[in-house]
Scaffold this motif. Structure first.
Motif, mmCIF file in Angstrom:
data_model
loop_
_atom_site.group_PDB
_atom_site.id
_atom_site.type_symbol
_atom_site.label_atom_id
_atom_site.label_comp_id
_atom_site.label_asym_id
_atom_site.label_seq_id
_atom_site.Cartn_x
_atom_site.Cartn_y
_atom_site.Cartn_z
ATOM 1 N N VAL A 12 0.760 -1.305 -0.224
ATOM 2 C CA VAL A 12 0.157 -0.080 -0.035
ATOM 3 C C VAL A 12 1.070 1.250 0.165
ATOM 4 N N PRO A 13 0.363 2.225 -0.443
ATOM 5 C CA PRO A 13 1.221 3.477 -0.622
ATOM 6 C C PRO A 13 1.358 4.012 0.970
ATOM 7 N N ILE A 14 2.501 4.725 1.138
ATOM 8 C CA ILE A 14 2.948 5.359 2.683
ATOM 9 C C ILE A 14 1.864 6.419 2.686
ATOM 10 N N SER A 15 1.881 7.178 1.720
ATOM 11 C CA SER A 15 0.608 8.115 1.582
ATOM 12 C C SER A 15 0.326 8.771 0.012
ATOM 13 N N SER A 33 11.988 -6.522 10.629
ATOM 14 C CA SER A 33 11.958 -6.586 9.149
ATOM 15 C C SER A 33 10.578 -6.525 8.502
ATOM 16 N N GLU A 34 10.624 -6.634 7.147
ATOM 17 C CA GLU A 34 9.262 -6.533 6.462
ATOM 18 C C GLU A 34 8.962 -7.445 5.187
ATOM 19 N N VAL A 44 18.356 -13.940 18.126
ATOM 20 C CA VAL A 44 17.380 -12.689 17.327
ATOM 21 C C VAL A 44 15.988 -13.308 17.269
ATOM 22 N N THR A 45 15.116 -12.423 17.893
ATOM 23 C CA THR A 45 13.729 -12.536 17.745
ATOM 24 C C THR A 45 13.269 -11.689 16.790
ATOM 25 N N LEU A 46 12.833 -12.164 15.802
ATOM 26 C CA LEU A 46 12.282 -11.328 14.507
ATOM 27 C C LEU A 46 10.776 -11.033 14.443
ATOM 28 N N ASP A 47 10.788 -9.674 14.161
ATOM 29 C CA ASP A 47 9.256 -8.968 14.090
ATOM 30 C C ASP A 47 9.116 -8.706 12.645
ATOM 31 N N VAL A 48 8.056 -9.156 12.051
ATOM 32 C CA VAL A 48 8.057 -8.973 10.567
ATOM 33 C C VAL A 48 6.811 -7.874 10.424
ATOM 34 N N ALA A 49 6.910 -6.873 9.953
ATOM 35 C CA ALA A 49 5.741 -6.004 9.359
ATOM 36 C C ALA A 49 5.328 -6.465 7.951
ATOM 37 N N SER A 50 3.857 -6.227 8.137
ATOM 38 C CA SER A 50 3.235 -6.831 6.699
ATOM 39 C C SER A 50 3.167 -5.581 5.733
ATOM 40 N N ASP A 72 3.731 0.450 8.249
ATOM 41 C CA ASP A 72 3.827 -0.148 9.527
ATOM 42 C C ASP A 72 5.203 -0.375 9.894
ATOM 43 N N PHE A 73 6.056 -0.880 9.108
ATOM 44 C CA PHE A 73 7.443 -1.080 9.216
ATOM 45 C C PHE A 73 8.083 0.437 9.574
ATOM 46 N N ILE A 74 7.668 1.402 8.860
ATOM 47 C CA ILE A 74 8.505 2.705 9.072
ATOM 48 C C ILE A 74 8.095 3.232 10.483
ATOM 49 N N GLN A 75 7.013 2.982 10.963
ATOM 50 C CA GLN A 75 6.288 3.528 12.247
ATOM 51 C C GLN A 75 6.852 2.945 13.056
ATOM 52 N N LYS A 76 7.121 1.435 13.088
ATOM 53 C CA LYS A 76 7.866 0.744 14.155
ATOM 54 C C LYS A 76 9.299 1.088 14.094
ATOM 55 N N ALA A 77 9.923 1.123 13.108
ATOM 56 C CA ALA A 77 11.222 1.537 13.014
ATOM 57 C C ALA A 77 11.740 2.851 13.676
#
Length: 547
Positions: free
Chosen positions: A72-75, A392-393, A417-423, A427-432
């Motif tokens: 999806v577009p970031i904006s 990651s994403e 390492v515990t991996l968290d994958v943004a879908s 969402d990835f950018i917000q988390k990062a």
């Protein structure tokens, strides 16, 4: 002062135009490669083109064109939108000041001329095209351009760090915009293309209510966004705009962007004609060829594991330089390349730049050396290892192949390492950027070591904790303005300092791979523009129905 358009009347190559011919021999090699790939891609598309209901003569248009994008577009607001291939969401409705063609040339668009007023390349003058109207009915002029660009600079979007050290943007009269940079910035024209969003000019009515830009668009582009027929996070529809300043360049009545992330769903959509242009990869290349689709590709991303928590606020071990360097030596990049489908789709990188890019130094690099990695861990304050979470994403790192392979190697030196994958990318950018993650796996883009270094040392989610290194920043600043042998030496010093800090642990360089329907012509791709878009300011550069 000689205009850059006088020097390159057919559009000049993306790069450092003031010294392109003499000093930038590395860039010339990239340009030659770009031309070869663009020509090869064009020939492949021509050979594969099939019958269509539409003709290609000017004035005759196809009905619909459908393109696929992974996420999806970031904006929908250019000032807040992302880069890379996601620019397709904004460029259908917004014209750039300068158009970046598929073969990497800069072509006049809303700016008909541009030139530096000074030899130091700190003052860039733009002459704005006359007779252009925004979709809100207002006339385009230099004041509207300056207002849009200043809004971009203040909006806080993710692309603001890529547009250069801008000091002021002013309209000197109705036709002239002057951009003043704090330091020499020869690459300034390249930052006004669709690739960086700054040059996509927003209409004055929308600027009065920027929140409206989250669901509507107000540019001068060839297509208008249709929210009524669009479905958020699924399909984004754009209808041909009757008020466009160059109707010959509008080759379709409607263009839609389909959001499809799963590779199996992508290849299904491409082979059944649901989409005419789609992202490809190793797992689906054979199926695409069997279906008569042409495949085009060009280098783009340099993937790396980016340490965000550089002072150890979350994970104290990451403040230890020896720990970070050990992680760099532990990774088997050849194994990651193999997991991604082999050399046709990726190559191993052991520093900021890939082989052949400016700043690459054969004398340095994180070679896969597990013994050295374990030795560095033993010398550190964390000989028994430590635990950390890695973000990651999935839209770009499909099935987390890059990340998972790197994690397996880190485990061998005691890094659990515990991996968290943004879908989704937003969402990835917000988390990062939340300061809750000590490290991320993310691709960076550039042409030189100093370009790449700026992507994780400036403001933004790739430097969420805001940590700087004076030595690296100083080398980058010098490399940006240097020329010739001095520049080459400084770019190599940037690479060396980056590896010493080990904030960016290089993994692999990947290619953008696309499948194109035989019913579409005019698609070009090159190392200088690995993210082609369907629209252009002239008919010869726009995608069109094949004969």
């Amino acid at each position: 002062m000689i205009s850059l358009l006088d020097k390159f009347p057919d559009g000049y190559p993306l790069g450092r135009p003031k010294y392109l011919a003499k000093e930038q021999h590395m860039w010339q090699r990239r340009l030659a490669l770009a031309g070869a790939i663009a020509i090869t891609a064009a020939l492949a598309l021509s050979a594969c083109s099939g019958p269509s209901d539409a003709q290609t003569t000017d004035g005759v248009r196809g009905d619909k064109l459908s393109v696929q994008f992974t996420g999806v577009p970031i904006s929908l607001n250019p000032a807040l939108a992302g880069g890379g291939g996601s620019v397709v969401f904004t460029t259908l409705a917004y014209d750039p000041l300068i158009y970046l063609s598929g073969d990497g040339k800069l072509v006049p668009d809303l700016a008909t001329e541009w030139k530096f007023r000074d030899d130091e390349n700190t003052q860039l003058e733009l002459i704005i095209r006359k007779g252009v109207t925004f979709q809100d009915g207002a006339q385009l002029d230099a004041h509207a351009v300056a207002n849009s660009m200043n809004y971009f600079m203040e909006a806080g979007g993710g692309q603001v760090g890529s547009v250069g050290p801008i000091d002021t943007i002013t309209a000197e009269d109705d036709d002239t915009v002057l951009i003043t940079y704090k330091t020499s910035f020869p690459a300034a024209p390249t930052r006004l293309t669709q690739a960086n969003q700054l040059g996509l000019i927003i209409g004055p009515e929308a600027l009065k209510n920027p929140e409206s830009l989250l669901t509507t668009m107000d540019g001068t582009g060839p297509y208008t966004y249709n929210p009524d027929t669009s479905v958020a996070e699924s399909t984004y529809t754009y209808d041909r705009w009757d008020g466009y300043w160059n109707p010959d360049a509008q080759k379709y009545e409607q263009i839609s962007v389909q959001v499809i992330g799963d590779p199996n769903a992508v290849i299904s959509a491409a082979t059944t004609g649901q989409v005419d242009f789609a992202a490809g990869g190793a797992d689906t290349a054979d199926a695409a060829a069997s279906a008569g689709l042409s495949t085009i590709s060009a280098p783009y991303f340099n993937y790396g594991l980016i340490i965000l928590d550089r002072k150890g606020e979350i994970v104290p071990a990451l403040a230890d330089e020896k720990v970070r360097q050990a992680m760099g030596y532990a990774v088997d990049r050849a194994a990651i390349v193999a997991a991604r489908g082999g050399d046709e789709f990726a190559s191993a990188i052991d520093q900021l730049t890939a082989d052949g890019e400016q700043g690459h130094d054969d004398g340095i690099g994180f070679d896969h050396d597990m013994q050295k990695a374990k030795s560095l861990m033993a010398e550190s304050d964390y000989p028994d290892g430590f635990s950390m979470t890695l973000l990651s994403e999935s839209p770009l790192d499909n099935q987390s192949l890059i990340t998972q392979t790197a994690i397996a190697h880190l485990k061998e030196i005691g890094v659990k390492v515990t991996l968290d994958v943004a879908s989704a990318i937003p969402d990835f950018i917000q988390k990062a950027g939340s300061k809750k993650y000590p490290a991320i796996v993310w691709p960076i883009v550039g042409d030189t070591a100093s370009d790449y270094a700026q992507t994780f040392t400036g403001q933004g989610f790739t430097n969420a904790f805001g940590v700087a290194d004076h030595d690296l920043d100083d080398l980058v600043a010098q490399a940006i303005v240097a020329t010739g042998d001095e520049k080459e030496a400084l770019e190599k010093q940037v690479s060396a300092r980056s590896n010493e800090l080990a904030w960016f642990l290089p993994l692999i360089a990947t290619k953008n791979v696309y499948y194109v329907s035989p019913h579409v012509a005019g698609v070009q791709i090159s190392p200088l523009n690995p993210n082609p878009i369907p629209v252009a300011p002239s008919a010869d550069l726009a995608w069109r129905p094949a004969q």
